[in-house]
Design a protein around this motif. Structure first.
Motif, PDB file in Angstrom:
ATOM      1  N   MET A  44       0.843  -1.201   0.000  1.00 11.77           N
ATOM      2  CA  MET A  44       0.000   0.000   0.000  1.00 11.77           C
ATOM      3  C   MET A  44       0.880   1.255   0.000  1.00 11.77           C
ATOM      4  O   MET A  44       0.820   2.088   0.906  1.00 11.77           O
ATOM      5  N   HIS A  45       1.698   1.406  -1.024  1.00  6.52           N
ATOM      6  CA  HIS A  45       2.558   2.586  -1.122  1.00  6.52           C
ATOM      7  C   HIS A  45       1.754   3.791  -1.619  1.00  6.52           C
ATOM      8  O   HIS A  45       0.605   3.665  -2.059  1.00  6.52           O
ATOM      9  N   ARG A  46       2.365   4.934  -1.534  1.00  9.78           N
ATOM     10  CA  ARG A  46       1.679   6.197  -1.819  1.00  9.78           C
ATOM     11  C   ARG A  46       1.100   6.235  -3.235  1.00  9.78           C
ATOM     12  O   ARG A  46      -0.042   6.665  -3.439  1.00  9.78           O
ATOM     13  N   GLU A  47       1.889   5.777  -4.219  1.00  7.14           N
ATOM     14  CA  GLU A  47       1.427   5.834  -5.600  1.00  7.14           C
ATOM     15  C   GLU A  47       0.196   4.961  -5.817  1.00  7.14           C
ATOM     16  O   GLU A  47      -0.736   5.337  -6.537  1.00  7.14           O
ATOM     17  N   LEU A  48       0.175   3.783  -5.180  1.00  9.68           N
ATOM     18  CA  LEU A  48      -0.986   2.898  -5.318  1.00  9.68           C
ATOM     19  C   LEU A  48      -2.222   3.531  -4.683  1.00  9.68           C
ATOM     20  O   LEU A  48      -3.313   3.496  -5.269  1.00  9.68           O
ATOM     21  N   CYS A  49      -2.059   4.122  -3.516  1.00  9.94           N
ATOM     22  CA  CYS A  49      -3.187   4.756  -2.837  1.00  9.94           C
ATOM     23  C   CYS A  49      -3.755   5.906  -3.665  1.00  9.94           C
ATOM     24  O   CYS A  49      -4.980   6.037  -3.826  1.00  9.94           O
ATOM     25  N   LEU A  50      -2.869   6.744  -4.196  1.00  7.50           N
ATOM     26  CA  LEU A  50      -3.313   7.848  -5.049  1.00  7.50           C
ATOM     27  C   LEU A  50      -4.001   7.329  -6.311  1.00  7.50           C
ATOM     28  O   LEU A  50      -5.029   7.871  -6.735  1.00  7.50           O
ATOM     29  N   GLY A  51      -3.447   6.269  -6.894  1.00  5.56           N
ATOM     30  CA  GLY A  51      -4.047   5.687  -8.086  1.00  5.56           C
ATOM     31  C   GLY A  51      -5.420   5.104  -7.816  1.00  5.56           C
ATOM     32  O   GLY A  51      -6.357   5.271  -8.622  1.00  5.56           O
ATOM     33  N   LEU A  52      -5.556   4.406  -6.694  1.00  4.71           N
ATOM     34  CA  LEU A  52      -6.855   3.832  -6.341  1.00  4.71           C
ATOM     35  C   LEU A  52      -7.895   4.924  -6.093  1.00  4.71           C
ATOM     36  O   LEU A  52      -9.038   4.826  -6.558  1.00  4.71           O
ATOM     37  N   ALA A  53      -7.497   5.975  -5.377  1.00  5.93           N
ATOM     38  CA  ALA A  53      -8.431   7.066  -5.097  1.00  5.93           C
ATOM     39  C   ALA A  53      -8.856   7.768  -6.392  1.00  5.93           C
ATOM     40  O   ALA A  53     -10.042   8.041  -6.606  1.00  5.93           O
ATOM     41  N   ALA A  54      -7.872   8.044  -7.258  1.00  8.43           N
ATOM     42  CA  ALA A  54      -8.186   8.691  -8.534  1.00  8.43           C
ATOM     43  C   ALA A  54      -9.053   7.792  -9.408  1.00  8.43           C
ATOM     44  O   ALA A  54      -9.990   8.258 -10.078  1.00  8.43           O
ATOM     45  N   GLY A  55      -8.776   6.491  -9.385  1.00  2.06           N
ATOM     46  CA  GLY A  55      -9.576   5.548 -10.156  1.00  2.06           C
ATOM     47  C   GLY A  55     -11.007   5.484  -9.666  1.00  2.06           C
ATOM     48  O   GLY A  55     -11.948   5.415 -10.466  1.00  2.06           O
ATOM     49  N   CYS A  56     -11.196   5.514  -8.343  1.00  2.00           N
ATOM     50  CA  CYS A  56     -12.548   5.489  -7.771  1.00  2.00           C
ATOM     51  C   CYS A  56     -13.341   6.733  -8.181  1.00  2.00           C
ATOM     52  O   CYS A  56     -14.501   6.643  -8.597  1.00  2.00           O
ATOM     53  N   LEU A  57     -12.710   7.901  -8.081  1.00  2.39           N
ATOM     54  CA  LEU A  57     -13.376   9.147  -8.459  1.00  2.39           C
ATOM     55  C   LEU A  57     -13.652   9.185  -9.962  1.00  2.39           C
ATOM     56  O   LEU A  57     -14.732   9.610 -10.397  1.00  2.39           O
ATOM     57  N   GLY A  58     -12.667   8.735 -10.751  1.00  6.31           N
ATOM     58  CA  GLY A  58     -12.848   8.732 -12.203  1.00  6.31           C
ATOM     59  C   GLY A  58     -13.939   7.775 -12.648  1.00  6.31           C
ATOM     60  O   GLY A  58     -14.761   8.107 -13.514  1.00  6.31           O
ATOM     61  N   ALA A  59     -13.976   6.586 -12.066  1.00  7.44           N
ATOM     62  CA  ALA A  59     -15.008   5.604 -12.418  1.00  7.44           C
ATOM     63  C   ALA A  59     -16.387   6.115 -12.017  1.00  7.44           C
ATOM     64  O   ALA A  59     -17.368   5.940 -12.760  1.00  7.44           O
ATOM     65  N   GLY A  60     -16.474   6.761 -10.855  1.00  4.55           N
ATOM     66  CA  GLY A  60     -17.752   7.324 -10.429  1.00  4.55           C
ATOM     67  C   GLY A  60     -18.231   8.404 -11.375  1.00  4.55           C
ATOM     68  O   GLY A  60     -19.419   8.462 -11.724  1.00  4.55           O
ATOM     69  N   PHE A  61     -17.320   9.265 -11.824  1.00  4.14           N
ATOM     70  CA  PHE A  61     -17.687  10.341 -12.742  1.00  4.14           C
ATOM     71  C   PHE A  61     -18.108   9.783 -14.098  1.00  4.14           C
ATOM     72  O   PHE A  61     -19.097  10.248 -14.690  1.00  4.14           O
ATOM     73  N   MET A  62     -17.399   8.798 -14.620  1.00  3.27           N
ATOM     74  CA  MET A  62     -17.741   8.230 -15.923  1.00  3.27           C
ATOM     75  C   MET A  62     -19.110   7.557 -15.885  1.00  3.27           C
ATOM     76  O   MET A  62     -19.917   7.690 -16.813  1.00  3.27           O
ATOM     77  N   ASN A  63     -19.393   6.828 -14.807  1.00  7.00           N
ATOM     78  CA  ASN A  63     -20.711   6.196 -14.671  1.00  7.00           C
ATOM     79  C   ASN A  63     -21.801   7.252 -14.602  1.00  7.00           C
ATOM     80  O   ASN A  63     -22.849   7.137 -15.244  1.00  7.00           O
ATOM     81  N   SER A  64     -21.552   8.309 -13.823  1.00  3.84           N
ATOM     82  CA  SER A  64     -22.537   9.378 -13.690  1.00  3.84           C
ATOM     83  C   SER A  64     -22.768  10.097 -15.009  1.00  3.84           C
ATOM     84  O   SER A  64     -23.910  10.405 -15.370  1.00  3.84           O
ATOM     85  N   LEU A  65     -21.694  10.365 -15.740  1.00  5.91           N
ATOM     86  CA  LEU A  65     -21.816  11.056 -17.023  1.00  5.91           C
ATOM     87  C   LEU A  65     -22.655  10.241 -17.995  1.00  5.91           C
ATOM     88  O   LEU A  65     -23.541  10.784 -18.681  1.00  5.91           O
ATOM     89  N   MET A  66     -22.416   8.941 -18.055  1.00  5.11           N
ATOM     90  CA  MET A  66     -23.183   8.077 -18.958  1.00  5.11           C
ATOM     91  C   MET A  66     -24.660   8.075 -18.576  1.00  5.11           C
ATOM     92  O   MET A  66     -25.543   8.242 -19.430  1.00  5.11           O
TER      93      MET A  66
END
Length: 311
Positions: free
Chosen positions: A136-158
């Motif tokens: 659980m290094h910093r880059e993975l945590c940032l990537g997971l958080a960004a992925g969660c927000l991005g996936a939520g936005f893409m689903n909402s946009l659709m």
């Protein structure tokens, strides 16, 4: 025809929760107090994690992101609802309605993905403690958080695009906000395709993180049961209780709202469940994570002590 109706439909009327003035005033006082607790509680969580170096761990990083999502989600619906409690005309502009659905759905979707990521974090912490900081290094945590927000936005946009492309024949929304299922009731055509997309989106957004949570906690329980000392088992399980409580509330409410058969549902039932998810859950999250977490309470006392010394 759909495009003409959308151009002509400049605003929507939200029926809200009640038409009685006395009830609306009481609801205004109640939800204003809940709104203040929600915003202040979540902002306090973010501030504590930011100021206290002992909370600079992956678990608290995800908690701060969850608090940020809860603040955004609450602010997308509750301030307007509070204004409407004291207003004679409960209207919202067309593009305001589009924006509200986009933000609320994006934040709601991101929260489920975040809860899945937090379950994975707890799995690594309990099942692979010696490798926790490496995995659980910093880059993975940032990537997971960004992925969660991005996936939520893409689903909402659709979902938002396909909802507002439908021709709308009515402007009165039987809800306190521009919620997707309520908007589908305004269409002039059969919204069967949209309902299929809601079910498909619900599976991706709700059930996939839910499967990840079940998988993670299945391994966590198996690992805890192999710990010989009762104290060790309590300590290991204690790190997961707050997250497990929040998961049960969020996933249980969402599954009841979006994945049950629509034939037996009603607008009033959907309003009550959506109200619980939009107002109650974001308020309870910081309370659960703080009151049941000694590290957060200790950080609060340390930060309060620092400000007292400076004063």
């Amino acid at each position: 025809m759909g495009r003409e109706n959308q151009t002509w439909m400049s605003e929507f009327i939200l029926l809200g929760l009640s038409s009685l003035w006395e009830t609306q005033v009481s609801l205004f006082v109640l939800f204003l107090a809940m709104y203040l607790v929600t915003v202040l509680g979540n902002l306090l969580i973010i501030l504590l994690i930011r100021l206290d170096s002992r909370l600079n761990t992956p678990m608290y990083f995800f908690l701060s992101v969850l608090s940020f999502v809860d603040v955004c989600y609450t602010n997308s619906t509750v301030p307007q609802m509070l204004v409407h409690f004291l207003s004679a005309r409960k209207s919202i502009p067309f593009y305001g309605c589009v924006l509200q659905l986009l933000i609320s759905l994006a934040m709601g979707s991101a929260e489920f993905f975040l809860l899945g990521a937090m379950a994975y974090d707890r799995y690594v912490a309990v099942c692979r403690p010696l490798h926790y900081t490496v995995i659980m290094h910093r880059e993975l945590c940032l990537g997971l958080a960004a992925g969660c927000l991005g996936a939520g936005f893409m689903n909402s946009l659709m979902q938002t695009i396909i909802t507002f492309q439908l021709p709308l024949c009515r402007k009165v929304v039987n809800h306190f906000a521009c919620e997707m299922l309520a908007m589908l009731r305004l269409t002039c055509v059969d919204p069967s395709f949209n309902k299929v997309m809601v079910a498909f989106s619900g599976f991706l957004v709700i059930m996939l993180p839910c499967f990840l949570v079940l998988f993670s906690y299945g391994h966590i329980v198996a690992t805890i049961l192999r710990i010989r000392s009762a104290r060790g088992r309590r300590k290991a399980f204690g790190t997961c209780t707050a997250h497990l409580t929040v998961v049960s509330m969020c996933f249980g409410t969402a599954i009841f709202t979006y994945l049950r058969p629509t034939a037996g549902s009603s607008a009033e039932q959907e309003k009550r469940v959506a109200l619980f998810y939009a107002v109650v859950t974001p308020m309870l999250n910081p309370l659960i994570y703080s009151l049941r977490n000694k590290e957060v309470m200790s950080a609060f006392r340390r930060v309060l002590g620092k400000f007292s010394e400076k004063g």
